[in-house]
Design a protein around this motif. Structure first.
Motif, mmCIF file in Angstrom:
data_model
loop_
_atom_site.group_PDB
_atom_site.id
_atom_site.type_symbol
_atom_site.label_atom_id
_atom_site.label_comp_id
_atom_site.label_asym_id
_atom_site.label_seq_id
_atom_site.Cartn_x
_atom_site.Cartn_y
_atom_site.Cartn_z
ATOM 1 N N ASN A 174 0.827 -1.212 0.000
ATOM 2 C CA ASN A 174 0.000 0.000 0.000
ATOM 3 C C ASN A 174 0.861 1.261 0.000
ATOM 4 O O ASN A 174 0.595 2.222 -0.742
ATOM 5 N N LEU A 175 1.904 1.267 0.816
ATOM 6 C CA LEU A 175 2.746 2.466 0.934
ATOM 7 C C LEU A 175 3.534 2.719 -0.337
ATOM 8 O O LEU A 175 3.611 3.864 -0.836
ATOM 9 N N VAL A 176 4.155 1.663 -0.905
ATOM 10 C CA VAL A 176 4.968 1.853 -2.117
ATOM 11 C C VAL A 176 4.074 2.189 -3.306
ATOM 12 O O VAL A 176 4.410 3.054 -4.130
ATOM 13 N N ASP A 177 2.903 1.529 -3.384
ATOM 14 C CA ASP A 177 1.988 1.821 -4.483
ATOM 15 C C ASP A 177 1.516 3.278 -4.417
ATOM 16 O O ASP A 177 1.473 3.970 -5.447
ATOM 17 N N ASN A 178 1.182 3.744 -3.221
ATOM 18 C CA ASN A 178 0.779 5.150 -3.058
ATOM 19 C C ASN A 178 1.914 6.085 -3.462
ATOM 20 O O ASN A 178 1.706 7.102 -4.131
ATOM 21 N N ALA A 179 3.151 5.755 -3.028
ATOM 22 C CA ALA A 179 4.302 6.604 -3.343
ATOM 23 C C ALA A 179 4.529 6.709 -4.841
ATOM 24 O O ALA A 179 4.790 7.800 -5.380
ATOM 25 N N ILE A 180 4.407 5.573 -5.558
ATOM 26 C CA ILE A 180 4.622 5.610 -6.995
ATOM 27 C C ILE A 180 3.508 6.383 -7.687
ATOM 28 O O ILE A 180 3.760 7.190 -8.600
ATOM 29 N N ARG A 181 2.259 6.163 -7.243
ATOM 30 C CA ARG A 181 1.139 6.831 -7.898
ATOM 31 C C ARG A 181 1.157 8.341 -7.683
ATOM 32 O O ARG A 181 0.635 9.099 -8.487
ATOM 33 N N HIS A 182 1.753 8.789 -6.607
ATOM 34 C CA HIS A 182 1.723 10.215 -6.280
ATOM 35 C C HIS A 182 3.053 10.903 -6.556
ATOM 36 O O HIS A 182 3.287 12.019 -6.088
ATOM 37 N N THR A 183 3.953 10.230 -7.282
ATOM 38 C CA THR A 183 5.248 10.815 -7.624
ATOM 39 C C THR A 183 5.306 11.081 -9.122
ATOM 40 O O THR A 183 4.920 10.227 -9.952
ATOM 41 N N SER A 184 5.778 12.254 -9.453
ATOM 42 C CA SER A 184 5.872 12.634 -10.880
ATOM 43 C C SER A 184 7.003 11.871 -11.561
ATOM 44 O O SER A 184 7.863 11.248 -10.910
ATOM 45 N N LYS A 185 6.998 11.886 -12.880
ATOM 46 C CA LYS A 185 8.047 11.232 -13.670
ATOM 47 C C LYS A 185 9.407 11.810 -13.290
ATOM 48 O O LYS A 185 9.521 12.976 -12.930
ATOM 49 N N ASN A 186 10.423 10.933 -13.404
ATOM 50 C CA ASN A 186 11.797 11.280 -13.030
ATOM 51 C C ASN A 186 11.953 11.503 -11.523
ATOM 52 O O ASN A 186 12.967 12.042 -11.083
#
Length: 601
Positions: A494-506
């Protein structure tokens, strides 16, 4: 001063009372003795006159009888006059008395009647008599007593005995001196007696006064010695009983006060009491926090506690004026307060009011979350249901002409059903977690392999989003820790998925695993847009989304963080979040090495 004390007042009262009594008694005694001496002198002169009359009448007016009469009169400092028809005799010794001529007696209406009297009757007259001697008039204060006499020749006459009133006055003055001396001695004795008596009477009162002063200073064990069984003794007994009862009442009152203070201090609701004029009397810690929030928001600074918000003042005036309870709701510093103002009565008169302040922030937030939960669940279910219905109708109505189109529609229907399944499963998981009906399957897990597998499965997703995913640690990959690996992997997912979804490219997502003697600390950091400060306290609530646009169209349900928190807390751990807008977000959770309670929630 002694005159202001009870001793002085009692002493002065007794002294004045006795002095008044002695004054009237002295006046009466003086009058009595003066009348007594005058009466005695009158009676004595009457007896002298009767005796002279007997001597002269029985001896036929001999020289011996006249000499004897003269001696008798002289022995009483008086003079005698014997008057007949043709005779007149006056005692030779003057005794400082004038020689009264015959006409003095004959011209006086009172004294002239003596010659006509019979038996032992007599006449008397006293006063200031004018006497003319050799052409000179002088005044003599005398008492004259006249009795009848019958001479041997049968003629009638009168015997007059007169005496100066100064002789009588001298005797009266001696009596007056004796009375004055006696009165003075009585006053002196009364003074000492009154002082002794007042001191003796007021000694217990002074003891009671000292005891009362000590009682007023809080020394309730003070007792007055009771030495007598009279009214003062009963007063001392009553005072001792009163002091004991007062001690009991104050002890009970202090206990009730401490109990009330403890209740007020421990109350979750704020309490403020006001008097009739609106002055603040009592407030407990929640009420102080309410006033602090109001002052901070209004920029009042550290104002005195007597100053209260205008809505509270309005409630107070309404409650006191109408004598009815009034309710209002105010908001300060993002917190909602419901204020209930109730009038306080002193029998039938309103003596003030009490305000109960309840912090309704959590209730309002829960209500909002409930509404949001219903809206989110409805929204999350409506989209897949609508898509299922639409594509199903398309297949049934043969809208899809080719097998490839039908296969694509079937795949969409399958994905949406999977999405609905995940939503329902997560709701069920969250419900079981919060209800405490969830069993943890704890095993000893090697940390290096576990975190490597949990993070590695996101490598492809991160690469597709052009995001750098990094795992740091643990320092000792072979070390182990006991926990439920499936549930902790669910947290990391849940934490890593949220982090990836809410982080911009690069951008970057970093997972740090740190060991210590107490357990393991896991940090998931991203370089995304961050979370606003006002949203941070609510990120672990179900369906809470600080910014609906942050998902970028991804299929998040809003339940992942709520489930993660419950799983971590089931392991007796703790999870927190730190974030800054524009810099990124860090989720940190801690897992202890030893759990203090069974692994069932």
């Amino acid at each position: 001063m002694i005159w202001r004390s009870v001793v002085g007042k009692l002493w002065l009262t007794i002294l004045l009372l006795v002095s008044v009594v002695l004054f009237f008694l002295t006046v009466l005694l003086l009058q009595f003795f003066e009348n007594f001496h005058v009466g005695e002198a009158e009676n004595q002169m009457k007896q002298i006159a009767l005796k002279v009359s007997d001597i002269v009448s029985s001896s036929n007016e001999s020289k011996e009888s006249l000499l004897t009469s003269s001696e008798i009169v002289d022995s009483h400092s008086a003079r005698a006059v014997i008057i007949g028809n043709d005779s007149y005799w006056v005692s030779p010794n003057e005794n400082n008395l004038p020689k009264l001529p015959k006409r003095f007696f004959e011209k006086d209406d009172t004294l002239s009647r003596a010659q006509t009297l019979k038996g032992n009757n007599y006449v008397v007259k006293q006063g200031d008599f004018p006497i003319k001697v050799n052409g000179v008039v002088s005044h003599s204060r005398m008492m004259v007593v006249g009795v009848p006499i019958k001479f041997s020749n049968g003629h009638h006459g009168a015997v007059y005995v007169f005496q100066s009133l100064d002789v009588i006055q001298d005797t009266t003055n001696n009596a007056k001196k004796l009375i004055y001396i006696s009165a003075f001695i009585a006053i002196i004795l009364t003074t000492f007696f009154a002082f002794f008596l007042s001191t003796r009477i007021t000694a217990p009162l002074r003891s009671m006064r000292e005891a009362a002063l000590q009682v007023s200073q809080g020394k309730f064990d003070t007792e007055v010695p009771v030495l007598t069984k009279d009214e003062i003794g009963e007063l001392g007994t009553t005072f001792n009983r009163m002091a004991g009862q007062l001690k009991q009442n104050l002890t009970a009152l202090n206990q009730e006060k401490e109990q009330l203070s403890g209740i007020l201090e421990s109350m979750a609701d704020g309490v403020m009491t006001f008097d009739r004029e609106g002055q603040l009397l009592i407030l407990n810690p929640p009420a102080k926090r309410f006033l602090h929030a109001w002052r901070y928001e209004d920029g009042e600074g550290p104002a005195p506690d007597q100053k209260i918000p205008e809505p509270v003042q309005a409630l107070f005036h309404t409650a006191v004026t109408t004598e009815k309870k009034d309710v209002a709701e105010v908001s300060y510093q993002g917190r909602s307060w419901v204020i209930v103002m109730t009038p306080l009565y002193d029998q039938a008169v309103v003596r003030g009011a009490v305000a109960v302040l309840r912090d309704m922030t959590e209730e309002r937030q829960l209500d909002q979350l409930r509404k949001g939960f219903i809206a989110n669940v409805s929204h999350e279910l409506r989209t897949p249901i609508a898509m299922l219905q639409g594509y199903s109708e398309a297949i049934v109505d043969d809208v899809a002409e080719t097998a490839e189109d039908k296969k694509e529609m079937a795949k969409i229907i399958y994905d949406e059903s999977q999405r609905m399944g995940r939503l329902v499963n997560e709701l069920l998981d969250l419900a079981r977690l919060e209800a405490g009906h969830f069993q943890l399957n704890q095993t000893e897990v090697e940390l290096g392999d576990f975190f490597m597998k949990a993070v590695h499965k996101f490598k492809t997703l991160a690469k597709e989003e052009n995001i750098l995913l990094t795992l740091n640690g643990p320092e000792h990959p072979e070390s182990t820790l006991t926990f439920d690996p499936d549930r902790i992997e669910q947290v990391i997912t849940n934490l890593v998925d949220n982090a990836i979804r809410h982080t911009s490219k690069n951008g970057t997502v970093t997972v740090d695993v740190e060991e210590n003697e107490n357990g393991v600390v896991v940090k998931v950091h991203d370089t995304g847009s961050g979370i606003a400060q006002e949203d941070l306290p609510f990120v672990f609530e179900r369906f809470y989304k600080a910014d609906k646009a942050r998902t970028r169209g991804k299929s998040g349900t809003g339940l992942g963080l709520a489930i993660a928190r419950n799983i971590v807390e089931a392991h007796e751990g703790k999870i927190i979040v730190n974030s800054k807008m524009g810099e990124g977000t860090t989720f940190t959770f801690f897992l202890p090495r030893k759990m203090k309670k069974p692994a069932t929630i």
